[in-house]
Design an enzyme around this catalytic site. Structure first.
Site, PDB file in Angstrom:
ATOM      1  N   CYS A   1     -47.270   9.491  -0.630  1.00  0.00           N
ATOM      2  CA  CYS A   1     -46.647   9.920  -2.017  1.00  0.00           C
ATOM      3  C   CYS A   1     -45.640  11.075  -1.622  1.00  0.00           C
ATOM      4  CB  CYS A   1     -47.408  10.030  -3.018  1.00  0.00           C
ATOM      5  SG  CYS A   1     -47.990   8.466  -3.554  1.00  0.00           S
TER       6      CYS A   1
ATOM      7  N   CYS B   1     -43.988   6.015  -3.709  1.00  0.00           N
ATOM      8  CA  CYS B   1     -44.661   6.649  -4.808  1.00  0.00           C
ATOM      9  C   CYS B   1     -44.357   8.199  -4.926  1.00  0.00           C
ATOM     10  CB  CYS B   1     -46.226   6.693  -4.693  1.00  0.00           C
ATOM     11  SG  CYS B   1     -46.954   6.776  -3.074  1.00  0.00           S
TER      12      CYS B   1
END
Ligand code: NGD
Length: 263
Positions: A85, A167
């Site tokens: 992420c 993400c």
């Protein structure tokens, strides 16, 4: 009648596409790149021979203008396109700069910093329905011959998967020295933007970079970036944009973000 049949055979054997042929030594390059890809423990058990086979099987002996996503599914199963992420970097018309950026910030990843993107970058490939060889003479050109050629379908598919997997905060490096820094028809505008998952991605951070010595043609306040802002906000993702960076300054600030001129 005999002459007619001969002429038909003749022209089909010499059928030429308008695009460049397959890259010489395609198979060897794929294998070599696979082995060279930075060896991380979790990738140690990957099977480069299998990857090469699956890549080849996706397009060999097939009509080079009838590629589908399904052709690449066996290959996709072997390779992971996920990055941590906050580490995903997209680009559009800024390939070199984006790659210089992720080279300096080694923890950041463009698609070409993932195994599959790294293997395929700058390569060309196609086969032929009647043969189990690659065509090194010519391959379909995506505009002049067909859009569903194996190279275009490949990049659309891996770009889609790469975006779906992103993400946190994601970044995009855009070119402010062209009139439309954001282009709806580019892979970024057509595929990646629409495949970000709003439940996973909370912010898209755009960097609009100008080439040194070139007049800035677009910026965060320009209409193309407004287009992007609108699309992203419609998708419930926060949008931020930074400009006024020249490409040199950008890389300088990537190396030394604490410098006062970089704030
Ligand atoms: O429809 C196409 C097409 N559109 C652009 N290009 C295309 N090639 C096709 N066969 N069919 C080519 O892709 C173009 O000539 C460039 O060499 C390259 C990138 O085009 P550009 O600069 O317009 O940027 P995009 O927004 O289209 O594509 C860059 C983004 C980036 O975030 C990567 O994750 O989409 C991914 N990506 C897409 C296509 C190709 C990467 C590549 C690559 N590594 O070659």
């Amino acid at each position: 009648v005999v002459v007619g049949v001969r002429m038909w055979r003749h022209s089909s054997e010499h059928m030429k596409w308008n695009g460049t042929g397959s890259t010489a030594h395609f198979q060897e390059i794929v294998l070599e790149r696979c082995y060279n890809y930075a060896v991380q423990p979790e990738l140690r058990d990957r099977d480069c021979q299998k990857i090469r086979e699956a890549f080849r099987n996706a397009f060999i002996s097939k009509d080079p203008c009838s590629a589908t996503e399904e052709d690449y599914h066996p290959l996709m199963k072997l390779v992971d396109l996920t990055v941590p992420c906050d580490k995903t970097v997209f680009w559009s018309k800024t390939k070199e700069l984006a790659h210089q950026y992720t080279k300096v910030r080694q923890e950041m990843f463009t698609l070409e910093d993932t195994l599959l993107g790294y293997i395929a970058d700058d390569l060309n490939w196609c086969g032929d329905a009647g043969s189990n060889e690659m065509n090194y003479q010519s391959c379909p050109h995506w505009k002049k011959d067909c859009s569903n050629n194996f190279v275009s379908v490949f990049w659309d598919l891996v770009s889609k998967r790469f975006a779906e997997n992103a993400c946190g905060v994601v970044q995009v490096v855009l070119n402010g020295s062209i009139s439309n820094a954001f282009d709806r028809k580019s892979t970024f505008g057509r595929v990646e933007v629409h495949n970000l998952n709003p439940t996973k991605v909370h912010t898209l951070q755009a960097w609009v970079i100008h080439d040194l010595g070139k007049f800035p043609s677009d910026s965060c306040s320009g209409s193309s970036i407004n287009d992007l802002r609108w699309i992203i906000m419609q998708r419930n993702i926060k949008f931020t944009c930074q400009d006024n960076y020249s490409s040199g300054k950008f890389l300088q600030c990537v190396k030394k973000p604490e410098d006062s001129s970089c704030r």
